[in-house]
Design a protein around this motif. Structure first.
Motif, PDB file in Angstrom:
ATOM      1  N   GLU A  76       0.936  -1.212  -0.066  1.00 10.73           N
ATOM      2  CA  GLU A  76      -0.043  -0.057   0.139  1.00 10.73           C
ATOM      3  C   GLU A  76       0.915   1.230  -0.127  1.00 10.73           C
ATOM      4  N   GLU A  77       2.034   1.201   0.581  1.00 10.21           N
ATOM      5  CA  GLU A  77       2.943   2.293   0.673  1.00 10.21           C
ATOM      6  C   GLU A  77       3.391   2.734  -0.695  1.00 10.21           C
ATOM      7  N   LEU A  78       3.704   1.517  -1.349  1.00  5.60           N
ATOM      8  CA  LEU A  78       4.125   1.546  -2.822  1.00  5.60           C
ATOM      9  C   LEU A  78       2.909   2.311  -3.809  1.00  5.60           C
ATOM     10  N   GLY A  79       1.720   2.147  -3.456  1.00  3.10           N
ATOM     11  CA  GLY A  79       0.656   2.244  -3.990  1.00  3.10           C
ATOM     12  C   GLY A  79      -0.164   1.256  -4.878  1.00  3.10           C
ATOM     13  N   ILE A  80       0.128   0.185  -4.237  1.00  7.76           N
ATOM     14  CA  ILE A  80      -0.846  -1.249  -4.793  1.00  7.76           C
ATOM     15  C   ILE A  80      -1.341  -1.425  -3.879  1.00  7.76           C
ATOM     16  N   VAL A  81      -2.828  -1.552  -4.424  1.00  8.07           N
ATOM     17  CA  VAL A  81      -4.033  -1.846  -3.533  1.00  8.07           C
ATOM     18  C   VAL A  81      -4.591  -2.680  -3.944  1.00  8.07           C
ATOM     19  N   LEU A 149     -18.160   1.284  -4.023  1.00  9.39           N
ATOM     20  CA  LEU A 149     -17.610   2.634  -4.120  1.00  9.39           C
ATOM     21  C   LEU A 149     -16.885   2.839  -2.759  1.00  9.39           C
ATOM     22  N   VAL A 150     -17.228   2.658  -1.659  1.00  6.19           N
ATOM     23  CA  VAL A 150     -16.423   2.996  -0.220  1.00  6.19           C
ATOM     24  C   VAL A 150     -15.230   2.448  -0.554  1.00  6.19           C
ATOM     25  N   GLU A 151     -15.180   1.170  -0.956  1.00  3.70           N
ATOM     26  CA  GLU A 151     -13.885   0.324  -1.069  1.00  3.70           C
ATOM     27  C   GLU A 151     -12.793   0.997  -2.011  1.00  3.70           C
ATOM     28  N   ILE A 152     -13.502   1.404  -2.998  1.00  6.96           N
ATOM     29  CA  ILE A 152     -12.549   2.344  -4.112  1.00  6.96           C
ATOM     30  C   ILE A 152     -12.125   3.528  -3.552  1.00  6.96           C
ATOM     31  N   ALA A 153     -13.103   4.275  -2.706  1.00 14.70           N
ATOM     32  CA  ALA A 153     -12.588   5.707  -1.969  1.00 14.70           C
ATOM     33  C   ALA A 153     -11.613   5.256  -1.203  1.00 14.70           C
ATOM     34  N   LYS A 154     -11.751   4.132  -0.337  1.00 11.66           N
ATOM     35  CA  LYS A 154     -10.476   3.722   0.523  1.00 11.66           C
ATOM     36  C   LYS A 154      -9.455   3.444  -0.226  1.00 11.66           C
ATOM     37  N   ALA A 155      -9.403   2.799  -1.328  1.00 12.24           N
ATOM     38  CA  ALA A 155      -8.037   2.622  -2.096  1.00 12.24           C
ATOM     39  C   ALA A 155      -7.553   3.924  -2.535  1.00 12.24           C
ATOM     40  N   LEU A 156      -8.298   4.787  -2.973  1.00 10.62           N
ATOM     41  CA  LEU A 156      -7.794   6.187  -3.383  1.00 10.62           C
ATOM     42  C   LEU A 156      -7.104   6.929  -2.272  1.00 10.62           C
ATOM     43  N   SER A 157      -7.631   6.821  -0.847  1.00  6.62           N
ATOM     44  CA  SER A 157      -7.171   7.400  -0.049  1.00  6.62           C
ATOM     45  C   SER A 157      -5.905   6.911   0.226  1.00  6.62           C
ATOM     46  N   LYS A 158      -5.135   5.637  -0.153  1.00  6.25           N
ATOM     47  CA  LYS A 158      -4.086   5.300   0.226  1.00  6.25           C
ATOM     48  C   LYS A 158      -3.013   5.571  -1.002  1.00  6.25           C
ATOM     49  N   ALA A 160      -3.423   4.770  -4.247  1.00  3.00           N
ATOM     50  CA  ALA A 160      -3.233   3.852  -5.308  1.00  3.00           C
ATOM     51  C   ALA A 160      -2.608   4.418  -6.676  1.00  3.00           C
ATOM     52  N   ARG A 161      -1.743   3.733  -7.007  1.00  2.13           N
ATOM     53  CA  ARG A 161      -1.442   3.938  -8.432  1.00  2.13           C
ATOM     54  C   ARG A 161      -1.580   2.720  -9.333  1.00  2.13           C
ATOM     55  N   LEU A 162      -1.778   1.597  -8.717  1.00  6.59           N
ATOM     56  CA  LEU A 162      -1.904   0.339  -9.170  1.00  6.59           C
ATOM     57  C   LEU A 162      -3.142  -0.402  -8.344  1.00  6.59           C
ATOM     58  N   LEU A 163      -4.392  -0.378  -8.878  1.00 10.89           N
ATOM     59  CA  LEU A 163      -5.511  -1.110  -8.252  1.00 10.89           C
ATOM     60  C   LEU A 163      -5.843  -2.252  -8.905  1.00 10.89           C
ATOM     61  N   ILE A 164      -6.010  -3.428  -7.635  1.00  7.72           N
ATOM     62  CA  ILE A 164      -6.259  -4.584  -8.207  1.00  7.72           C
ATOM     63  C   ILE A 164      -7.818  -4.983  -7.840  1.00  7.72           C
ATOM     64  N   MET A 165      -8.675  -5.379  -8.889  1.00 10.55           N
ATOM     65  CA  MET A 165     -10.020  -5.338  -8.436  1.00 10.55           C
ATOM     66  C   MET A 165     -10.457  -6.796  -8.672  1.00 10.55           C
ATOM     67  N   ASP A 166     -10.743  -7.652  -7.958  1.00 14.77           N
ATOM     68  CA  ASP A 166     -11.240  -8.965  -7.785  1.00 14.77           C
ATOM     69  C   ASP A 166     -12.886  -9.251  -7.966  1.00 14.77           C
ATOM     70  N   GLN A 190      -6.890   9.700 -14.675  1.00 16.54           N
ATOM     71  CA  GLN A 190      -6.263  10.305 -13.668  1.00 16.54           C
ATOM     72  C   GLN A 190      -4.978   9.899 -13.265  1.00 16.54           C
ATOM     73  N   GLY A 191      -4.288   8.548 -14.236  1.00 13.77           N
ATOM     74  CA  GLY A 191      -3.065   8.064 -14.152  1.00 13.77           C
ATOM     75  C   GLY A 191      -3.043   6.807 -13.241  1.00 13.77           C
ATOM     76  N   VAL A 192      -4.168   6.151 -12.612  1.00 14.11           N
ATOM     77  CA  VAL A 192      -4.300   4.768 -12.148  1.00 14.11           C
ATOM     78  C   VAL A 192      -4.409   3.847 -13.124  1.00 14.11           C
ATOM     79  N   SER A 193      -3.597   2.822 -12.941  1.00  8.72           N
ATOM     80  CA  SER A 193      -3.627   1.571 -13.714  1.00  8.72           C
ATOM     81  C   SER A 193      -4.531   0.583 -12.932  1.00  8.72           C
ATOM     82  N   ILE A 194      -5.193  -0.477 -13.553  1.00 10.26           N
ATOM     83  CA  ILE A 194      -5.981  -1.397 -13.002  1.00 10.26           C
ATOM     84  C   ILE A 194      -5.686  -2.950 -13.473  1.00 10.26           C
ATOM     85  N   ILE A 195      -5.709  -3.693 -12.443  1.00 16.10           N
ATOM     86  CA  ILE A 195      -5.587  -5.076 -12.865  1.00 16.10           C
ATOM     87  C   ILE A 195      -7.026  -5.720 -12.534  1.00 16.10           C
ATOM     88  N   TYR A 196      -7.555  -6.294 -13.370  1.00 13.73           N
ATOM     89  CA  TYR A 196      -9.177  -6.466 -13.701  1.00 13.73           C
ATOM     90  C   TYR A 196      -9.278  -8.073 -13.418  1.00 13.73           C
TER      91      TYR A 196
END
Length: 498
Positions: A76-81, A149-158, A160-166, A190-196
């Motif tokens: 998370e400190e690296l932006g991987i959430v 959406l709260v989960e995504i907001a939580k990720a953005l608060s960290k 996140a530059r790389l978001l993994i969505m399961d 906005q510059g975020v990448s996503i693994i889907y």
């Protein structure tokens, strides 16, 4: 330009090689699908990326630097959430509290949290994901889509530059899904990448740029979405040609097995349906339409007014069931939508789960005949092709598809005349889905009537002989397999009447 490169990733557990030389490359501002059957290695690869597991060999390059990730906090400190399929939210806490859960230190001074600052800070993230609720709203009051959406907001608060969505759309309505996709496209800008990660193939072609396929812990291919097809991806996933995604066999309906007459309660209004022997009757609609409530009422789980007429082996039953044991005794069985909470006892073995509904058939004076139980278990492991190390394997350790087969097996042993299937392929990979569809065909060929409830519209249309559409607890449409269209279905599902 790449944001992530995982190269030569290997992972072994005692007695098993789970990942063998796996590769994954994600570009900046890309939505990259990770595809594979249950057990293909997707979860293990993501657990390595988020620091839950340590790889045996391989390299991870993130934002141009080779990194070693030793835990989720470091990731998370690296932006991987990662946003998991099962939400990591505390229902009793507010949306704002959930967003900053574990990160309260930034609002704390002299051991006291500045709640006003925390709530105000949460607003920008709620606005960013388009969730129009007060930050102090308890998560327990939110819909499934709003929780996502709260989960995504939580990720953005960290940050996140790389978001993994399961499996992010597994429990969403069509409207909520489209809203989620709009937010994902906005995040990419906005510059975020996503693994889907998703088993819903149509979604990949709607939202993703590229796809990487894994099979049996090995890297198979990476393809651009415009350069491939669903059939090609299915073949890559399962390692064999799957000729039909929905291998529907046209029914030869017999006499009416179930007739529901004027079912109504707080969730249902004047429901009238009928189901014939040997046919699949689909029940469709958007989330909250009343589909599961109807199934629960038929099965005796929820109180309801009205009556059912049911053809049983002893004759006809007319009335309603006050308890599921009465429904089971009259030839009904129900595969519930939540197999982990309602369909299985996860710490129990495969054999114990298969045996549960029919224990009394193999018991005498309170003693269960274990030899008969073992024969029954072997029959369903073989018939349903359940992949297990043995009957004593804990059912919670199986893949989603094999867990679902255990649920099917335990109800088939009751020898039902009517089987209710509520979201039978949710969280199940393509190969296991086809096996479940073929099982449905086998059951209808034996004259078993089936009610199929599904949020997957292509599945519902592909496998049903007739479809009832529900909206706000009412039946708003009724179609045959040959005359239903997605447009007509959605018209009725959104409140229009056929």
């Amino acid at each position: 330009m790449e944001i992530l490169r995982m190269a030569g990733i290997c992972k072994e557990f005692p007695g098993a090689k789970v990942l063998k030389n796996v590769h994954l490359s994600v570009e900046q501002q890309e939505i990259h699908a990770l595809l594979g059957e249950n057990g293909a290695g997707k979860s293990t690869l993501m657990k390595i990326l988020t620091g839950i597991y340590t790889m045996n060999s391989g390299t991870i390059t993130y934002q141009g630097k080779q990194v070693q990730i030793h835990g989720p906090k470091e990731a998370e400190e690296l932006g991987i959430v990662m946003i998991h399929q099962e939400f990591n939210l505390i229902p009793e806490l507010s949306a704002a509290e959930n967003i900053f859960l574990g990160s309260e230190a930034q609002f704390t001074r002299f051991g006291k949290i500045n709640w006003s600052a925390l709530v105000n800070a949460s607003r920008q993230y709620l606005e960013q994901v388009g969730l129009k609720v007060h930050p102090k709203t308890p998560v327990s009051r939110l819909s499934v889509g709003e929780k996502q959406l709260v989960e995504i907001a939580k990720a953005l608060s960290k940050k996140a530059r790389l978001l993994i969505m399961d499996e992010p759309t597994a429990a969403l309505t069509e409207v909520e899904k489209e809203k989620l996709f709009g937010i994902m496209r906005s995040l990419i800008k906005q510059g975020v990448s996503i693994i889907y990660i998703s088993h819903r193939m149509e979604e990949l072609f709607e939202i993703c740029h590229r796809v990487t396929v894994l099979r049996d812990g090995e890297y198979i291919a990476t393809l651009g979405i415009p350069e491939t097809t669903i059939d090609q991806l299915v073949n890559l996933m399962v390692g064999r040609e799957v000729s039909k995604r929905f291998p529907k066999v046209k029914a030869k309906p017999g006499e009416v097995v179930l007739r529901v007459n004027n079912f109504h309660n707080q969730k249902l209004s004047q429901i009238n349906i009928e189901v014939k022997a040997g046919e699949v009757v689909g029940i469709g609609g958007l989330m909250g339409a009343g589909r599961t409530e109807l199934a629960r009422a038929i099965f005796g789980l929820d109180p309801v007014n009205g009556t059912i007429t049911l053809k049983t082996r002893q004759g006809y039953f007319q009335g309603k069931f006050k308890h599921p044991r009465d429904a089971i005794a009259h030839g009904l069985a129900m595969v519930s939508e939540d197999r982990k909470d309602q369909g299985l006892i996860l710490p129990f073995s495969v054999q114990e789960n298969l045996a549960l509904p029919t224990l009394d058939q193999r018991a005498r004076l309170g003693v269960v005949n274990r030899r008969q139980e073992s024969r029954m278990t072997k029959k369903y492991i073989d018939m349903l092709k359940i992949k297990v190390s043995g009957p004593s394997q804990r059912v919670g350790s199986l893949s989603g598809g094999n867990q679902q087969k255990v649920v099917f097996g335990k109800w088939l042993e009751t020898n039902p005349s009517l089987l209710i299937l509520d979201e039978p392929t949710r969280g199940v990979d393509v190969g296991a889905k086809v096996e479940i569809y073929e099982l449905i065909n086998q059951l209808t060929s034996r004259g078993i009537a089936i009610i199929l409830i599904s949020s997957d519209l292509p599945e519902l249309i592909g496998m049903s002989d007739r479809i009832y559409v529900m909206s706000e607890g009412k039946i708003t449409g009724h179609f045959t397999h040959d005359d239903v269209t997605e447009e007509a279905f959605m018209h009725c599902a959104t409140g229009g009447v056929q």
